[in-house]
Design a protein around this motif. Structure first.
Motif, PDB file in Angstrom:
ATOM      1  N   ALA A 257     -10.200   7.374   3.389  1.00 50.51           N
ATOM      2  CA  ALA A 257      -9.574   8.488   2.881  1.00 50.51           C
ATOM      3  C   ALA A 257      -8.239   8.461   2.620  1.00 50.51           C
ATOM      4  O   ALA A 257      -7.637   9.052   2.067  1.00 50.51           O
ATOM      5  CB  ALA A 257      -9.873   9.559   4.248  1.00 50.51           C
ATOM      6  N   THR A 258      -7.587   7.448   3.625  1.00 50.40           N
ATOM      7  CA  THR A 258      -6.031   7.185   3.475  1.00 50.40           C
ATOM      8  C   THR A 258      -5.942   6.590   2.118  1.00 50.40           C
ATOM      9  O   THR A 258      -4.716   6.605   1.438  1.00 50.40           O
ATOM     10  CB  THR A 258      -5.762   6.214   4.508  1.00 50.40           C
ATOM     11  N   GLU A 259      -6.977   5.679   1.825  1.00 46.89           N
ATOM     12  CA  GLU A 259      -6.863   4.996   0.334  1.00 46.89           C
ATOM     13  C   GLU A 259      -6.798   6.176  -0.830  1.00 46.89           C
ATOM     14  O   GLU A 259      -6.032   6.024  -1.627  1.00 46.89           O
ATOM     15  CB  GLU A 259      -7.808   3.833   0.121  1.00 46.89           C
ATOM     16  N   GLN A 260      -7.749   7.138  -0.634  1.00 43.07           N
ATOM     17  CA  GLN A 260      -7.822   8.239  -1.554  1.00 43.07           C
ATOM     18  C   GLN A 260      -6.439   8.837  -1.670  1.00 43.07           C
ATOM     19  O   GLN A 260      -6.003   9.052  -2.672  1.00 43.07           O
ATOM     20  CB  GLN A 260      -8.951   8.959  -1.293  1.00 43.07           C
ATOM     21  N   TYR A 261      -6.133   9.180  -0.305  1.00 40.27           N
ATOM     22  CA  TYR A 261      -4.759   9.797  -0.264  1.00 40.27           C
ATOM     23  C   TYR A 261      -3.701   9.351  -0.997  1.00 40.27           C
ATOM     24  O   TYR A 261      -2.662   9.744  -1.702  1.00 40.27           O
ATOM     25  CB  TYR A 261      -4.233  10.202   1.206  1.00 40.27           C
ATOM     26  N   ASP A 262      -3.540   7.736  -0.700  1.00 40.47           N
ATOM     27  CA  ASP A 262      -2.266   7.065  -1.170  1.00 40.47           C
ATOM     28  C   ASP A 262      -2.503   7.050  -2.704  1.00 40.47           C
ATOM     29  O   ASP A 262      -1.290   7.023  -3.492  1.00 40.47           O
ATOM     30  CB  ASP A 262      -2.634   5.762  -0.540  1.00 40.47           C
ATOM     31  N   ASN A 263      -3.736   6.923  -3.241  1.00 37.65           N
ATOM     32  CA  ASN A 263      -3.985   6.926  -4.545  1.00 37.65           C
ATOM     33  C   ASN A 263      -3.407   8.045  -5.307  1.00 37.65           C
ATOM     34  O   ASN A 263      -2.976   7.954  -6.625  1.00 37.65           O
ATOM     35  CB  ASN A 263      -5.448   6.622  -4.978  1.00 37.65           C
ATOM     36  N   TYR A 264      -3.311   9.327  -4.907  1.00 34.31           N
ATOM     37  CA  TYR A 264      -3.022  10.497  -5.645  1.00 34.31           C
ATOM     38  C   TYR A 264      -1.517  10.313  -5.560  1.00 34.31           C
ATOM     39  O   TYR A 264      -0.714  10.582  -6.796  1.00 34.31           O
ATOM     40  CB  TYR A 264      -3.098  11.603  -4.831  1.00 34.31           C
ATOM     41  N   LYS A 265      -0.487   9.627  -4.813  1.00 30.96           N
ATOM     42  CA  LYS A 265       0.513   9.413  -4.895  1.00 30.96           C
ATOM     43  C   LYS A 265       1.082   8.410  -5.993  1.00 30.96           C
ATOM     44  O   LYS A 265       1.980   8.481  -6.702  1.00 30.96           O
ATOM     45  CB  LYS A 265       1.494   9.058  -3.455  1.00 30.96           C
ATOM     46  N   VAL A 266       0.139   7.297  -5.964  1.00 30.58           N
ATOM     47  CA  VAL A 266       0.233   6.310  -7.006  1.00 30.58           C
ATOM     48  C   VAL A 266      -0.033   6.925  -8.304  1.00 30.58           C
ATOM     49  O   VAL A 266       0.603   6.565  -9.489  1.00 30.58           O
ATOM     50  CB  VAL A 266      -0.942   5.050  -6.853  1.00 30.58           C
ATOM     51  N   GLN A 267      -0.695   7.860  -8.518  1.00 32.94           N
ATOM     52  CA  GLN A 267      -1.130   8.456  -9.970  1.00 32.94           C
ATOM     53  C   GLN A 267       0.264   9.303 -10.214  1.00 32.94           C
ATOM     54  O   GLN A 267       0.458   9.406 -11.288  1.00 32.94           O
ATOM     55  CB  GLN A 267      -2.404   9.727  -9.771  1.00 32.94           C
ATOM     56  N   ALA A 268       0.802   9.881  -9.377  1.00 32.16           N
ATOM     57  CA  ALA A 268       2.188  10.823  -9.299  1.00 32.16           C
ATOM     58  C   ALA A 268       3.386   9.697  -9.926  1.00 32.16           C
ATOM     59  O   ALA A 268       3.842  10.160 -10.986  1.00 32.16           O
ATOM     60  CB  ALA A 268       2.439  11.438  -8.262  1.00 32.16           C
ATOM     61  N   VAL A 269       3.271   8.596  -9.410  1.00 32.84           N
ATOM     62  CA  VAL A 269       4.313   7.695  -9.963  1.00 32.84           C
ATOM     63  C   VAL A 269       3.788   7.163 -11.154  1.00 32.84           C
ATOM     64  O   VAL A 269       4.823   6.970 -12.112  1.00 32.84           O
ATOM     65  CB  VAL A 269       4.518   6.514  -8.798  1.00 32.84           C
ATOM     66  N   LEU A 270       2.741   6.791 -11.412  1.00 35.13           N
ATOM     67  CA  LEU A 270       2.301   6.462 -12.858  1.00 35.13           C
ATOM     68  C   LEU A 270       2.579   7.343 -13.919  1.00 35.13           C
ATOM     69  O   LEU A 270       3.283   7.275 -15.062  1.00 35.13           O
ATOM     70  CB  LEU A 270       0.702   5.981 -12.769  1.00 35.13           C
ATOM     71  N   ASN A 271       2.557   8.668 -13.538  1.00 37.88           N
ATOM     72  CA  ASN A 271       2.956   9.683 -14.477  1.00 37.88           C
ATOM     73  C   ASN A 271       4.191   9.591 -14.579  1.00 37.88           C
ATOM     74  O   ASN A 271       4.895  10.035 -15.853  1.00 37.88           O
ATOM     75  CB  ASN A 271       2.538  11.179 -13.993  1.00 37.88           C
ATOM     76  N   GLU A 272       5.157   9.432 -13.630  1.00 38.10           N
ATOM     77  CA  GLU A 272       6.648   9.259 -13.683  1.00 38.10           C
ATOM     78  C   GLU A 272       6.938   8.177 -14.541  1.00 38.10           C
ATOM     79  O   GLU A 272       8.075   8.419 -15.356  1.00 38.10           O
ATOM     80  CB  GLU A 272       7.354   9.545 -12.282  1.00 38.10           C
TER      81      GLU A 272
END
Length: 553
Positions: A257-272
């Motif tokens: 679950a923590t990995e899934q959570y972290d991946n959301y933040k990675v997706q945010a940074v990829l967008n940036e």
């Protein structure tokens, strides 16, 4: 843990003025102060913080995976092998240091959940005659709805719709949960609690774009006293209910679950990286300062087991199967970020800084001693009341992870000396790594700073409203917890808590440099400004503490 209350190196792109690791602070600041915003090879700084990651973890992983993304990051820059984070080694002072250049005594931020003897309790609306003394909580408890990953925004389709979360999460903080300023009788938001400015504010003043991604809405603190430092703050709630996982568990209680959570933040940074805001809804340009915090290494270190794998370490500094798997995960995510930077033709203008807010202790499973701090504090209060029958509880607030921070209702020398003497006289039985009985002595503490000595330890005057009255350094391996649900913690002052990686790689950084000089993570802040051609002395904490830009050679 028990929490109680009564109630790269810089300047190669800025004229190359650093010739070695012993360069003076004056010269380090001189070039950057000649203009508000100089020309620099670095146009973007991506800051990546990995909670719990030790320098030993990074070295272990790179040696076994020489072609990995982490190995390429290390090989493409300067690796500081003797870097230390803040004491206490908690997320909030650790991250605030990276953003300000200051230590807890200067920033006023000692932990994520503290006490302030000068503020009024949360919910106070009529301030006349109210006795000062209030908890300052910077955790999920401030959220309008801490059970939801969107902190109470009310998004539909969660969790995967989380990227639509607001970039201004201060709006999701419940003001009734904030301490109150007795002068204004208004709530004190996290950003206004910070005593000094941040790199994000300096960048904004120079007309540059800023973004950050972290684990609570309370990371509004990084926007600085102005409240405007971070234009796009993506802060999904890590301690909310993990949808799709076992009922009652938050995102940090299951490593997957923590990995899934972290991946959301990675997706945010990829967008940036691609020039959008975190939601990819608006084209705004790639930020000058941006980045994220990873939680999953910390989860893998702390949980006894998850995903059928044993957590923590198999022996001193040797990651176990869950942690090894999670280092692979973080490596892959960082690889995705670096690949996107290259895809967008930003590699020549982007510097990546890798570090950690804190480490985790112990890395030697045989050293673990879990101690329930509840009876210790109950006993302290009872002993004080026995001597002072008309007094209330001595402890106003406590935070105990693998260190002990106490704020007392009576701040006199007699009271602080009493608390120190009592704690060091306690012995009992905790549990070891296998949940078997294990004796402890001296309250699990190796040293206690009390009253004036505690203030001196943090470099503030005795009687400071924010400083803990008792700061206890735990014996190595001691973790304060009432159960057997964790095998490591942070917050203390051991090498395992403090020794974190620090790598400056990419634009403006030389390749393949290993530097064993003693450095601190607070030096990240002035280094980021220098890389961008901004004046490090624009940071108040840098001026107060004479924080140096990281050296290079």
């Amino acid at each position: 843990m028990t929490r109680r209350s009564v109630r790269p190196a810089a300047l190669l792109g800025v004229a190359g003025i650093l010739a070695g690791a012993t360069v003076t602070q004056t010269s380090a600041f001189a070039s950057a102060s000649t203009a508000t915003h100089q020309r620099s090879a670095t146009k973007h700084v991506l800051l990546v913080s990995v909670d719990g990651l030790h320098q030993s973890d990074l070295a272990w992983y790179v040696s076994r995976n020489p072609k990995s993304a982490l190995a390429r990051l290390v090989g493409g820059g300067v690796e500081y092998t003797n870097a230390k984070t803040t004491t206490p080694s908690d997320s909030f002072p650790g991250m605030v240091a990276q953003a300000t250049g200051g230590s807890p005594g200067t920033t006023g931020v000692y932990y994520d959940d503290t006490y302030n003897a000068a503020l009024l309790p949360a919910g106070t609306t009529n301030c006349k005659g109210v006795k000062p003394g209030a908890e300052v909580d910077l955790t999920e408890d401030l959220d309008k709805n801490k059970a939801s990953i969107d902190a109470g925004q009310g998004l539909k389709g969660l969790p995967n719709s989380i990227l639509s979360m607001t970039g201004s999460p201060v709006s999701l903080i419940d003001p009734s949960k904030l301490p109150v300023d007795p002068k204004t009788c208004k709530p004190v938001y996290p950003h206004s609690y910070l005593k000094v400015n941040t790199i994000f504010e300096v960048a904004r003043q120079a007309g540059l774009r800023t973004a950050w991604s972290d684990k609570h809405a309370a990371y509004d603190i990084l926007s600085g006293p102005s409240g405007t430092g971070i234009q796009d703050l993506f802060a999904p709630e890590i301690n909310s209910d993990a949808l799709g996982y076992a009922a009652g568990n938050d995102w940090s209680m299951d490593n997957k679950a923590t990995e899934q959570y972290d991946n959301y933040k990675v997706q945010a940074v990829l967008n940036e990286i691609d020039g959008y805001d975190h939601s990819r809804a608006h084209k705004v340009g790639t930020p000058a300062i941006f980045g994220l915090n990873f939680q999953s290494v910390s989860t893998a270190q702390k949980l006894p087991t998850s995903e059928g794998l044993k957590g923590g370490y198999t022996s001193k500094n040797v990651p176990g199967p869950l942690l090894s798997k999670n280092l692979d995960f973080v490596n892959a995510e960082i690889g995705a970020l670096t690949a996107e930077i290259s895809k967008q033709h930003l590699a020549g203008s982007t510097t990546i800084i890798l570090s950690a807010k804190h480490g985790q202790s112990p890395t030697d499973p045989a050293a673990l001693t879990r101690v329930d701090d509840g009876p210790l504090l109950d006993g302290l209060n009872a002993a004080w009341k026995k001597v002072h029958p008309t007094a209330g509880a001595l402890v106003a607030h406590s935070v105990d992870d693998d260190g002990m921070l106490l704020w007392l209702n009576d701040r006199s020398k007699a009271a602080t000396d009493f608390a120190k003497k009592y704690l060091l006289a306690q012995s009992g039985t905790g549990t070891d790594i296998n949940a078997k009985p294990k004796a402890f002595t001296h309250g699990g503490l190796s040293k206690v700073y009390a009253g004036k000595a505690a203030a001196g330890y943090f470099g503030v005057k005795a009687g400071d409203a924010r400083v803990p009255d008792i700061f206890g350094i735990a014996q190595y391996g001691v973790v304060y917890t009432g159960g057997t649900g964790k095998v490591a913690e942070h917050g203390g002052a051991h090498s395992d808590d403090l020794s974190v990686p620090l790598v400056v790689s990419g634009a403006s950084a030389p390749s393949g440099v290993r530097d064993a000089a003693k450095v601190q993570t607070k030096q990240i802040a002035p280094t980021i400004l220098s890389l961008l051609g901004l004046d490090p002395r624009s940071l108040q904490a840098v001026r107060q503490e004479h924080t140096q830009v990281l050296p290079t050679r």
